[in-house]
Scaffold this active site. Sequence first.
Site, PDB file in Angstrom:
ATOM      1  N   GLY B 172      46.297 -24.824  42.275  1.00  0.00           N
ATOM      2  CA  GLY B 172      45.766 -26.057  41.604  1.00  0.00           C
ATOM      3  C   GLY B 172      44.968 -25.353  40.286  1.00  0.00           C
ATOM      4  CB  SER B 198      56.798 -21.656  45.816  1.00  0.00           C
ATOM      5  OG  SER B 198      55.118 -21.557  45.295  1.00  0.00           O
ATOM      6  NE  ARG B 199      63.273 -21.331  41.146  1.00  0.00           N
ATOM      7  CZ  ARG B 199      63.364 -20.101  39.870  1.00  0.00           C
ATOM      8  NH1 ARG B 199      62.803 -19.995  39.280  1.00  0.00           N
ATOM      9  NH2 ARG B 199      63.970 -19.030  39.885  1.00  0.00           N
ATOM     10  CB  ILE B 201      55.864 -28.505  42.906  1.00  0.00           C
ATOM     11  CG1 ILE B 201      55.746 -27.758  43.943  1.00  0.00           C
ATOM     12  CG2 ILE B 201      55.482 -29.887  42.896  1.00  0.00           C
ATOM     13  CD1 ILE B 201      55.816 -27.601  44.863  1.00  0.00           C
ATOM     14  CB  THR B 202      51.822 -30.585  39.622  1.00  0.00           C
ATOM     15  OG1 THR B 202      51.119 -29.564  40.499  1.00  0.00           O
ATOM     16  CG2 THR B 202      52.700 -31.848  39.987  1.00  0.00           C
ATOM     17  CB  SER B 203      51.035 -25.057  37.918  1.00  0.00           C
ATOM     18  OG  SER B 203      51.982 -24.583  37.792  1.00  0.00           O
ATOM     19  CB  THR B 207      53.916 -16.461  41.651  1.00  0.00           C
ATOM     20  OG1 THR B 207      52.711 -16.820  41.977  1.00  0.00           O
ATOM     21  CG2 THR B 207      54.085 -14.547  41.660  1.00  0.00           C
ATOM     22  CG  ASP B 260      48.994 -31.446  49.254  1.00  0.00           C
ATOM     23  OD1 ASP B 260      49.351 -31.363  50.460  1.00  0.00           O
ATOM     24  OD2 ASP B 260      47.983 -31.762  48.606  1.00  0.00           O
ATOM     25  CE  LYS B 292      47.914 -28.203  45.520  1.00  0.00           C
ATOM     26  NZ  LYS B 292      48.552 -27.234  45.857  1.00  0.00           N
TER      27      LYS B 292
END
Lengths: 497, 497
Positions: B172, B198-199, B201-203, B207, B260, B292
Site C-alpha cells: 500500500g 509479486s508483480r 497489482i495496483t502500484s 518488487t 480482500d 492499506k
Amino acid sequence: MKLKIKDMDVETGGPLVAVMHVDDAKMLDFHHGDRVRLTYKDRKAVSILNLAESKRSVPIGSIGCYEEVLRKLGAKGGQKVGIALEEKPASVQYIKKKLNGGTLTYKEFYQIVSDISQNKLNDIELTYFVSACHTNVMTLRETIDLTKAMIATGDVLKLKKKPVIDKHCVGGVAGNRTTMIIVPILAAAGLTVPKTSSRSITSPAGTADTVEVLTKVSFNVDRMKKIVNKIGACMVWGGSINLAPADDRIIRVEHPLSIDSRSQLLASIIAKKASVSATHVLVDIPVGRGAKIETMDKARDLKRQFEVIGRSVGISIKVIITDGSQPIGNGLGPALEARDVMWILRNDEKGPRDLRKKSVMMAGLILEMAGKARKGQGKEKALDLLESGKAYKKMQEIIRAQGGKVKRPEDLPIAKFAQDVFAAKSGRITHIDNTYISKIARAAGAPRDSTAGVYLYLHKNDLVKKGEILFTIYSNSRQRLDFAREQTRLNVGFEIK
Amino acid sequence: MKLKIKDMDVETGGPLVAVMHVDDAKMLDFHHGDRVRLTYKDRKAVSILNLAESKRSVPIGSIGCYEEVLRKLGAKGGQKVGIALEEKPASVQYIKKKLNGGTLTYKEFYQIVSDISQNKLNDIELTYFVSACHTNVMTLRETIDLTKAMIATGDVLKLKKKPVIDKHCVGGVAGNRTTMIIVPILAAAGLTVPKTSSRSITSPAGTADTVEVLTKVSFNVDRMKKIVNKIGACMVWGGSINLAPADDRIIRVEHPLSIDSRSQLLASIIAKKASVSATHVLVDIPVGRGAKIETMDKARDLKRQFEVIGRSVGISIKVIITDGSQPIGNGLGPALEARDVMWILRNDEKGPRDLRKKSVMMAGLILEMAGKARKGQGKEKALDLLESGKAYKKMQEIIRAQGGKVKRPEDLPIAKFAQDVFAAKSGRITHIDNTYISKIARAAGAPRDSTAGVYLYLHKNDLVKKGEILFTIYSNSRQRLDFAREQTRLNVGFEIK
C-alpha cells in the site's frame, strides 16, 4: 491495441465471450472475467474476457471470438479488432456493498437485476450476489425492493379482465396436484387464471410435467395471452415464457451448492405473479415432518413475509398453512397424477379424496377473495362447479386450446412393469415420508418417463394388516423397478406402529 | 448413455471441460457446472459440464470435448463415450457449511484447498468459498487450519542451510523497495534468503517488476534452489514458481470484486513463507493515512494474528508497524525504483535516505532474530555490511546468478519524455497520498513500461516555495504524459499548508 480475430466457431447461446492468450493478458494487465470493448469499424461488442493458456487455442496477438461477438461486430476471422478495457457495470460495486454487510436500496437492486437480465455480469459476480443475499440476511425492506426491481426489469403479460388469479405452493409434498383442479373450477366461475408452473426439480413430477401428459405446455407470451383471452385460463410451463430472465440465471448459480435463499425465493415468486398481472394470489405453505417447512414458527414467519411483500407491490396475497406431513393424492409421477386429477374432475369415485378436499377448499377461498362468493360460502360454490361438471368442461377447453386431445383417465398410458410393496407388520400408519416416496418414484423413472411412478393405496392414520398392499411401483424397465424396490428397503419412510 | 464426441479443438489450459446441448441436459437432468464422468474403453475423465444452447456449437446427441478431455480419454472426434453424473467433491458440502455460518475443521479446509489445487471445483463453487470466508468472518483457529491446509497441499522448496529468512510487506506504500536492499545485506551476512516477490497489482511497480529491470526473475523451483544453494539468496517472481497453486485460483475469483479477505490473505502469505522453508520472517505493516491499513488498532490486530499463526506453524514471525503515510524512496516505477536501490547499495549520496534508513533498520532486526547480531546491535552490523560494499557485492552476485549484467545506476534507461510538476503555493508539505502518486505513475505507463514513472524531490514535512519543483513525470508517450499531468490536477494528493 489491435488483435487479429480467431473465429472460435462456437456459440455460447447468449453471453458475449472473447478469449485472449494469458501472455497477452499479462502484458495488457487484463484479467480473467474482465469486460473488454472490442471495436470493428463503427461497431462495438462489450465481451467477457476468458484466458487461454495454450497457443493452440488462441495464439499470441489474436483474440478468439465466439459467434455472438462476431455477429455483433459484423467481423470475420483474420480481421483486426481494437480492444480496450471496459468499466465494470455499476452493479458490481453494489454487490460488493451487500457482500460487505451493507443494505441495498431499490435503485441498487434495480441496477443489479437489470444487469443480470441483460447478461452483463459473469458467473463469478453473479455468485457473489447470490452468496451475499444468502449470508447477509436481507431485511424485509430489501426483499420488497428486490421484488420491485424484478418486476420492473421483467416483461408483463397484460390482461384486461380483472381480477386475475394465481396460486402458489411452497412445495415439498409429493403429489399435491391442486393447481390442475383449482384452475378449471375458477375459470368455470368466470375468473381469469393465467397459470404458469414449473417442472420437477427433486419431486417425481412438477405441475408442468403433469399437465404435459394431457396437452402441450410450451408457449410464448403471445400465444399464452391468446389462450387466456379466449377461454379465461391456461396451464403452461413457466420456463418457456421469458417473463423473469434474471431468475433463471440466478437459479443456475444456486444449483451447484443447492442454495435456497429465502429472500430471493420470495422476491422471485411474487415477481412472477406480478408478471402475469395477478391481482389475487393464494399461497399454500405445507408444513410438517418431511415437508420443506417443518415447523409452524417458520411457516408463520414465511406467511407474514408473503403478505407484507404482496401488499407492498399491490397484490392481495392470502396464505394458508396446510398439512404437509404426507403425500396428497394416490398417484406420484406425471401420468399417475394426471389420472388422479382427471378422475376428480369427472367426479369418478376413484379420485383421491384428500386431493379433492384440499383443492375444493383452496378454490373456495379464492372465490371468496375474488368476490365470486360470500365469506364462508366459497367452498360450497367450488364444490358445485366441480360436481356440476362445469370444471371438467373447462378442463376440456384448456386441453384443447393448448393443442391436446381429451382422453379418458383409464386411457392414459402407465408404465408396463409393476411391483407391489406390502406391509411388514400390522398396525396404524403413523408417517409416510415425502422424500422417501419421491425417491422411489424417481428411481422408477419419473418424471423423465412420464408413465413411471408410485401409486399409494393407503394414507396416514389408516389401519393396515401385515402382508396388505401399501403401494405399487410402475416402471418401463425391470432394472429400474429392481432399483426402486431396493430403495424401499434402504429407507424407513413408511412407519407402521 | 452414449454420446458422440465433437472435438472442440480448444484447450482450456487445465480444467477438464465438456459441453452438452441444453436439450440433452434437460432430458438427463444434468445442470450447468455439474461434474460428469466420461468413459472411453477403460479410461475415464471427470469433467465440468457446460451447456450449449446452439446446435451449431454442440448437436443433440453429441458431447463437445476440449483437448484436455480427449487426451485423458485417448479418444477422437466421432467416437462414442459413456456419460454419467459424478458425485460432487466432498469439499462442496464444506463450502456450503461455511456459507451457512458454520466453522470448518482442518480436515475440511484440507479437502477444499486440495480440490482447488487439483482444479476440481468450478468458478461458481470457488466463488462461494471465497465469499463465505469473506462474509462469515473466520476464527483465528480456522485461519490457522486454512494456513496448515495450504502448506500441506503445496510444494515445498527444501533448503538445508538454516536459518532460512523471508520478509513480507503488507503493501500500500508507493516505492518502499526495501527487499532489494535487505536481501543482499542478509545474504552478505551468510544467511539463506530464498526470496519470491509479486508483480504490481495496483502500484507503479512490484518488487518482481523492479528486480526485472536488473536481471531475470522467472525460474522454476529447481533453478531457484540451485541459485540459493550457490550464493545464499535469490530474488525471483513468485508467479513463476508453482508453490501455491490454490492461491492463484483463489486470487482469480477475488479479482472481479477486488475482494480482500483478511484471513485468506494471512493464510496465503504465511503458507508461501512455509513453502520456501522459512524459519524466520519479518513482516512490515505500514500504517497511516493513504496506506492499506489506516489505523493503529487494525495494524495491531493484524500483527497479533501474524504472530499467532506463525507460531502455530513453527515459523518465528516478527511484525513491525511502520509509517505508511507517504511514499518511501524517490523513484516510483520499475527503473526509477531500481536506480534508487542501486544508488543505496553503492553508497551513492543520490540514494534516498528514507528508504536506506528503513532497510537498514529492518535488516538489523532480522540479523538479531537469526542470531547474527546481539540484541540492539543488528542495525550497526547491517550498516557495516552496506557501507563496506559487501551488500553491493552480493547484489552483483545475485544479478549475475539470475542471468543479468550489472549496470551503473546512471545507465538504467529512463523514459524519454519528462514533465515537471511545481508547487502551487509556499508552505510545509503535510501529506503525499500513496494512491494519488501511484495513479500518476501508472498513467505515465508504469509498470508495463518499466522506464516510466514519477521521481519525487520532496517528502512529508519538507518546506516548499511556490513554483518549486515537487516531482517529475517520465513517460515514453506524449499522450500518456499529458494524461498523467491531468491526474495531478484532478486529485489533491500533495498537500501544502
